[in-house]
Design an enzyme around this catalytic site. Structure first.
Site, mmCIF file in Angstrom:
data_model
loop_
_atom_site.group_PDB
_atom_site.id
_atom_site.type_symbol
_atom_site.label_atom_id
_atom_site.label_comp_id
_atom_site.label_asym_id
_atom_site.label_seq_id
_atom_site.Cartn_x
_atom_site.Cartn_y
_atom_site.Cartn_z
ATOM 1 N N HIS A 1 39.854 35.220 38.672
ATOM 2 C CA HIS A 1 38.763 34.722 39.503
ATOM 3 C C HIS A 1 38.753 33.191 39.503
ATOM 4 C CE1 HIS A 1 34.622 34.958 41.245
ATOM 5 N NE2 HIS A 1 34.493 33.789 40.617
ATOM 6 N N GLU A 2 38.794 32.593 38.327
ATOM 7 C CA GLU A 2 38.769 31.135 38.245
ATOM 8 C C GLU A 2 40.054 30.522 38.808
ATOM 9 O OE1 GLU A 2 36.033 29.786 37.703
ATOM 10 O OE2 GLU A 2 34.994 31.527 36.855
ATOM 11 N N HIS B 1 39.561 29.809 42.432
ATOM 12 C CA HIS B 1 38.903 28.512 42.618
ATOM 13 C C HIS B 1 39.906 27.372 42.422
ATOM 14 C CE1 HIS B 1 34.765 29.775 43.058
ATOM 15 N NE2 HIS B 1 34.755 30.431 41.911
ATOM 16 N N GLU C 1 33.829 30.387 46.899
ATOM 17 C CA GLU C 1 33.708 31.707 46.281
ATOM 18 C C GLU C 1 34.644 32.704 46.960
ATOM 19 O OE1 GLU C 1 32.243 34.116 43.235
ATOM 20 O OE2 GLU C 1 32.032 31.954 43.574
#
Length: 497
Positions: free
Chosen positions: A263-264, A267, A293
């Site tokens: 997930h990170e 980003h 996001e």
């Protein structure tokens, strides 16, 4: 030197200070010894004051006005000037005494929240949260006047530039009508499937980290311009040329940390892919939190919880941890990563139920800012929403309206970006797969280059050149469409074997 050139130099200095703040804030969360806390707070405060003074300097208004009349600006320069003006309006719209009062109120409220949440005592938080809400309403009114929009939209604009409540209301109403019936179908189908097989640990932290690094490299993270560390709360931060991301590990369960890393990483690759020739200028920044996001959820939810990815990842996981047996097969891992179970806590929610948590918060914070409901009514209204959308009876406020730090921390208008991001992720991934038939086969081999190449071209390298809705239309051929997201959910949770 022209007015525009003067502004570019000034904003480059602001960006450099922001990068320094990013590294200091990363260090605060990861490596800083406790005894350095007071000194670090002073360092951060000083740099923030210097940055704010540069942004609100008296002559910036004249420079912006003069630059608006320059006829020789390129499209990128004109977009950069627009972002400068937006930043200036946000910084100057709110009187200094109101900024200071809000900062103090938020600090007090966060400290009270840290005690009220574990105690499940909303009455303890109510006085300080009331103060924060009152100040947020004043900030919203001041910014709304400067930006020419509604008060809630003025708060939303901080996170979602030009965010429009009419559009969000329409998208979320569609989702609200879809979710309860869909959730019931998913749970009924899930009940007929074979039981999940547990993965037996322990899973050493160093092995988990090595697995995470391997997957980050597969996705496309550049370790010459960033790093992975540990923090209490996972995040992506750091500086323009030094993107820092963190996770947390549980030796009894590696699956959460791995998806947290991915997930990170979504980003982080957005940050690493911003337009190189405009770094240090506002136009190089990511185009709002919904789009940011979307990049994390595109990597985590769309790509890395897909069956294709788990066909690649399953043997890597087995090799990493010495796993054997059917629990380590791709089919069981896929069912593990797509398990649906309604729960009280937003951050633990699965892909299907997560939007319900956001719909509830969006409707409540919008009503609170508008004065259509009082904080005394918040717990009951929250519990009604959980019952209506997820069929859950909230037993206490610790599991209800006290669980998030956003409102005590002054982040009003942030919540809708989570689900807008999920919807955007589905639409972008669908467009990427349609544009390049090598995307899914590549993911199944651990080769993300077709997907990353499409994202670099259509999203990352465009920074803030275009408004978010125009960027999405150019990339996918349509504005944000709740139907694409719903189609993704149906396909994954009702149609796939």
């Amino acid at each position: 030197m022209s007015a525009y050139q003067t502004l570019e130099r000034r904003f480059a200095r602001i960006a450099a200070i922001s990068d320094a703040l990013g590294i200091l804030q990363w260090d605060t969360e990861t490596l800083m010894p406790p005894g350095a806390a007071d000194g670090r707070a002073e360092q951060l405060a000083t740099l923030k004051v210097i940055s704010h003074e540069l942004l609100t300097d008296d002559d910036n208004a004249d420079l912006l006005a003069d630059a608006e009349h320059q006829t020789d600006l390129s499209d990128w320069q004109a977009a950069n000037l627009h972002e400068m003006h937006r930043a200036y309006l946000h910084a100057t719209a709110v009187p200094t005494d109101l900024v200071e009062a809000n900062s103090r109120a938020v600090s007090r409220c966060e400290m009270v929240w840290r005690d009220a949440r574990p105690a499940g005592d909303f009455a303890m938080l109510l006085p300080s949260l009331s103060e924060v809400l009152n100040l947020q309403r004043q900030i919203a009114d001041a910014k709304a006047e400067a930006l020419g929009c509604q008060p809630y939209e003025a708060l939303l604009d901080t996170y979602e530039p030009s965010g429009n409540t009419d559009t969000i209301d329409r998208l979320f109403a569609d989702l609200r009508g879809f979710l309860p019936g869909f959730l019931a179908q998913v749970l009924e189908r899930q009940a007929r499937r074979p039981d999940l097989l547990p993965l037996q640990g322990p899973f050493p932290v160093e092995t988990q980290r090595a697995l995470g690094v391997r997957m980050m490299q597969a996705v496309g993270f550049d370790f010459s311009r960033g790093r992975l560390d540990i923090s209490l709360h996972p995040f992506c931060g750091g500086a323009t040329h030094d993107v820092r991301l963190t996770t947390r590990y549980d030796e009894a369960d590696f699956t959460k940390a791995l998806m947290g890393v991915l997930h990170e990483t979504g980003h982080a690759i957005y940050e690493q892919g911003r337009p190189a020739e405009w770094l240090g200028q506002p136009v190089s920044e990511a185009r709002g939190m919904s789009l940011h996001e979307s990049q994390s959820l595109l990597i985590e939810m769309q790509a890395c919880r897909s069956r294709a990815f788990l066909e690649f990842a399953a043997p890597v996981m087995r090799e990493s941890f010495g796993g054997t047996g059917p629990a380590w097969e791709a089919d069981n891992l896929y069912r593990l990563y797509t398990r649906v179970e309604p729960g009280f806590i937003r951050v633990d929610a699965d892909e299907v139920t997560y939007p319900a948590h956001i719909l509830i918060r969006y409707e409540l914070e919008k009503a609170l800012i508008a004065g259509d409901m009082t904080l005394n009514d918040l717990p009951g209204a929250w519990n009604d929403g959980m019952r209506d959308l997820l069929g859950l009876k909230v037993p206490n406020d610790r599991l209800g309206c006290l669980q998030d730090i956003h409102w005590p921390g002054g982040a009003w208008g942030y919540f809708p970006t989570y689900t807008l991001g999920a919807m955007t992720a589905a639409q972008l991934f669908d467009a990427a797969c349609r544009a390049d038939d090598a995307v899914l086969p590549g993911i199944a081999k651990g080769d993300f280059s077709p997907l990353l190449g499409w994202l670099r071209t259509n999203i990352h390298a465009k920074g803030s050149l275009l408004p978010a809705d125009e960027l999405l239309k150019q990339a996918t051929g349509r504005p944000l469409d709740a139907g694409v997201y719903q189609q993704h959910l149906r396909r994954r949770y009702l149609e796939e074997a």
